[in-house]
Design an enzyme around this catalytic site. Structure first.
Site, PDB file in Angstrom:
ATOM      1  N   ASP B 110      28.927  58.896  47.174  1.00 37.35           N
ATOM      2  CA  ASP B 110      30.195  59.347  47.743  1.00 37.35           C
ATOM      3  C   ASP B 110      29.909  60.596  48.574  1.00 37.35           C
ATOM      4  OD1 ASP B 110      29.859  61.415  46.004  1.00 37.35           O
ATOM      5  OD2 ASP B 110      31.437  60.813  44.635  1.00 37.35           O
ATOM      6  N   SER B 111      30.913  61.126  49.213  1.00 39.86           N
ATOM      7  CA  SER B 111      30.679  62.228  50.148  1.00 39.86           C
ATOM      8  C   SER B 111      30.872  63.593  49.493  1.00 39.86           C
ATOM      9  CB  SER B 111      31.666  62.118  51.306  1.00 39.86           C
ATOM     10  OG  SER B 111      32.994  62.308  50.819  1.00 39.86           O
ATOM     11  N   PHE B 114      35.986  63.811  47.112  1.00 42.77           N
ATOM     12  CA  PHE B 114      36.898  63.648  45.984  1.00 42.77           C
ATOM     13  C   PHE B 114      36.740  64.782  44.972  1.00 42.77           C
ATOM     14  CE2 PHE B 114      38.185  61.907  41.863  1.00 42.77           C
ATOM     15  CZ  PHE B 114      39.481  61.542  42.155  1.00 42.77           C
ATOM     16  N   ASP B 283      34.323  50.761  42.175  1.00 42.13           N
ATOM     17  CA  ASP B 283      33.574  51.527  41.179  1.00 42.13           C
ATOM     18  C   ASP B 283      34.564  52.247  40.295  1.00 42.13           C
ATOM     19  OD1 ASP B 283      34.286  53.554  43.378  1.00 42.13           O
ATOM     20  OD2 ASP B 283      33.628  54.814  41.708  1.00 42.13           O
ATOM     21  N   CYS B 321      31.695  37.169  25.085  1.00 39.25           N
ATOM     22  CA  CYS B 321      30.805  37.964  25.938  1.00 39.25           C
ATOM     23  C   CYS B 321      29.343  37.571  25.722  1.00 39.25           C
ATOM     24  CB  CYS B 321      30.997  39.456  25.664  1.00 39.25           C
ATOM     25  SG  CYS B 321      30.015  40.518  26.736  1.00 39.25           S
ATOM     26  N   CYS B 323      26.776  39.659  26.560  1.00 35.05           N
ATOM     27  CA  CYS B 323      25.915  40.849  26.692  1.00 35.05           C
ATOM     28  C   CYS B 323      25.045  41.028  25.456  1.00 35.05           C
ATOM     29  CB  CYS B 323      26.755  42.107  26.943  1.00 35.05           C
ATOM     30  SG  CYS B 323      27.430  42.866  25.466  1.00 35.05           S
ATOM     31  N   CYS B 326      26.919  42.072  22.255  1.00 32.90           N
ATOM     32  CA  CYS B 326      27.692  41.015  21.581  1.00 32.90           C
ATOM     33  C   CYS B 326      26.807  39.941  20.965  1.00 32.90           C
ATOM     34  CB  CYS B 326      28.697  40.414  22.560  1.00 32.90           C
ATOM     35  SG  CYS B 326      30.018  41.587  22.989  1.00 32.90           S
ATOM     36  N   HIS B 352      28.099  46.898  27.134  1.00 30.55           N
ATOM     37  CA  HIS B 352      29.115  45.857  27.011  1.00 30.55           C
ATOM     38  C   HIS B 352      30.224  46.024  28.054  1.00 30.55           C
ATOM     39  CE1 HIS B 352      32.162  43.188  25.410  1.00 30.55           C
ATOM     40  NE2 HIS B 352      32.996  44.206  25.497  1.00 30.55           N
TER      41      HIS B 352
END
Lengths: 396, 396
Positions: B110-111, B114, B283, B321, B323, B326, B352
């Site tokens: 990002d710049s 924010f 994001d 799930c 992952c 899980c 997860h």
């Protein structure tokens, strides 16, 4: 390939069937150092072997894929802590620790004895057991040999420990003598109540750093014929020369055909010295605890990554190390993570510090198999990380 | 396979060469939803795509092997934080973020805009830039478009953001209008000072939730012809219906042949709704932040593992799930880790929660490629985790 087989019992290469599904073989010796193979229901452990500590059924900050990648063979979990949180029944309901913590390889549980003594100021030791206050909520509890076995059977580790009274060499001789007698009685009780054939019960020798008491404790425990023996009551405040003399004595007294577990040593120098004196297995929280404070074992000595001199250091943590941390990251990045309290810093330094000890054992084993351990040990003793004053060792 | 290609510009399947080594192609559309392929110097990103946030050049508690295993394609790092710690020069000395943080795949920075607005109470916004106090030591700093670009060029991400003034829809219209003008001027300045051809500069559209201001901001930025566009100033306090109406407007205004990045959305419901309105990339810190508090996205809704009802729950965190968490652990074990503040709990829940969003995007992409996105989105909207009141969403 081998030069001698110290002590009595099976010679080098003889496979010794232990209790149940276990066996142990000394594959080679070099001086007093031993290379062995322990077989358990969850696989083999090649010794000498450093065992990462997973106190609460997790090696802090290191999950199974990373533990496997760094060569961990067996992990230790803690009966005291798991008894209180989450409770042994829950672990049993999972089918035991292997499934609970997703570690399908060998596991050892301690008996809780050490924590009962070290974590409570208000303990009352009796002949039946120890009454103490829980670190979790202050409630009073009584740990007995039978309870330690019951909990360890619920936890379901491969290797389980007899309930002992840890008596540091700094105590009065009478107290140590009393602890030796209790430890023997309790070991006998543990043996009597054991019901599972798929767990190897390890007897713990006490006696501080007093030769006569160590001989007495060893003789009493040998009479009970355990499948393996642990050396307890060391690394708890005694001088290093006393500790090593006691380990040497143990090497003479313990049967050569049973593995020997030194409880609580995990600095590179200490590890080399106990391997040199016939120890097969050891554990310590030091590598992971140091990592969480930003410190690392390296071939330059112990380094604290918070140090400003690493701010621009684009080299690996340790060029001599083959771990994932050293292959992929710079000291400057690690310092950034540590200073910013990023979890990744703890993950990477924990993996590294564990790998240092695992690799040291792997190399010691190769040297023993090559009949060349003393030369290897001398080389290691001269390295900065091992000679480092930080190690606070007083070995001569 | 596709039903339409909304907006003007390249049609479905046309590969659009962007600046330098970049290209983007919309491979299919389904309703307004788009499946695309972004090519960068560090590999491809298949969209729609959720981007894990690695604020300080590390996705908290998740190292590269786990990120790769869960299907992360691109990560975001934060210019503001890295400017202060460890400083952009150090990252440049490593050859950029890819080597610094060991992520050889695409990276977006990002710049800093924010954070300049959100992390300082005492900022002074001028036409040249923003003066503010550092969260690290309170020192005063001036961020300008030129500095934001200089830092981002030193960090070396594939995708870099223009320096903007984030103006929430809750501000006065005059303030938002003023931010739109500044954002355009600063975007032009960023474009003018860019020197690296291997970084794609993304223009950020502001305008709050005001249609006229959004149209104005989009028109001004389109005139500057950026290689891609971000939708800024949303997910910062406005009503959800206003947010979605604004995203729909953006879908009409932004060129179809450039990818669209929604800054800051990471709950399953929000993700589905912005995908449904033509967003390609997004994001959010939510998945990893929730994980560190013991919370997980599951097909039963958002669960907090501290809850006593999981104490004896031997089931997986989410049976739906795939992952690592899980597949290998129970809810009871995860609760134990969370309650004991074990790092493993943060590691596993972070993996997860990220996997939930990555998999949602993977499945959305499959549905778009199959021309069946609306049916898929309706199915997802009906799931407890998406309809969950915890999501605090006011979508109709």
């Amino acid at each position: 390939m081998t030069d001698d087989a110290s002590g009595w019992g099976a010679g080098v290469g003889d496979e010794q069937a232990l209790d149940g599904a276990f066996s142990f073989a000394v594959q080679a010796t070099s001086g007093r150092a031993r290379a062995g193979r322990l077989t358990t229901p969850h696989g083999e452990v090649l010794t000498p072997c450093f065992m990462p500590v997973g106190t609460k059924a997790t090696v802090k900050a290191v999950l199974r894929p990373a533990l496997e990648a760094l060569g961990a063979q067996v992990v230790l979990a803690n009966t005291y802590h798991l008894y209180f949180r989450p409770g042994a029944d829950l672990v049993r309901a999972h089918g035991g620790l292997h499934r609970f913590m997703d570690w399908p390889h060998p596991i050892l549980t301690d008996s809780g004895g050490f924590q009962v003594f070290s974590l409570s100021d208000t303990r009352i030791v009796g002949d039946d057991g120890v009454e103490f206050s829980s670190v979790y909520d202050g409630s009073r509890h009584l740990f007995t040999p039978a309870l330690a076995m019951e909990v360890q059977e619920a936890l379901g580790a491969d290797l389980v420990m007899s309930f002992d009274q840890c008596a540091p060499g700094t105590l009065d001789r009478d107290e140590i003598a009393c602890a030796v007698e209790r430890t023997t009685r309790w070991a006998d009780e543990c043996r009597a109540v054991q019901t599972r054939a798929d767990q190897l019960l390890v007897g713990i020798v006490q006696g501080g750093v007093d030769e006569e008491l160590r001989r007495r404790s060893a003789a009493q425990l040998l009479a009970l014929d355990f499948g393996a023996y642990a050396i307890g009551g060391l690394s708890v405040g005694e001088r290093d020369d006393q500790m090593l003399a006691t380990v040497e004595l143990m090497d003479e007294l313990l049967p050569a055909d049973r593995f020997r577990y030194f409880m609580g040593i995990g600095d590179p120098r200490g590890v080399i010295e106990v391997i040199a004196r016939g120890v097969d297995l050891f554990d310590c929280v030091l590598p992971t605890r140091l990592a969480r404070t930003g410190s690392a074992f390296t071939s330059e000595g112990r380094l604290n990554l918070r140090n400003a001199r690493f701010a621009d250091d684009l080299g690996p943590l340790d060029p001599a190390c083959d771990c994932s941390c050293c292959r992929h990251y710079t000291r400057a990045y690690l310092r950034h993570l540590v200073n910013q309290r990023e979890i990744a810093g703890m993950q990477l330094l924990s993996e590294h510090n564990l790998r240092v000890l695992v690799r040291l054992c792997e190399r010691a084993r190769q040297a023993i198999l090559a009949g060349d351990f003393e030369r290897f040990a001398d080389e290691v003793r001269g390295r900065p990380d091992v000679a480092d004053a930080n190690e606070r060792r007083t070995f001569q």
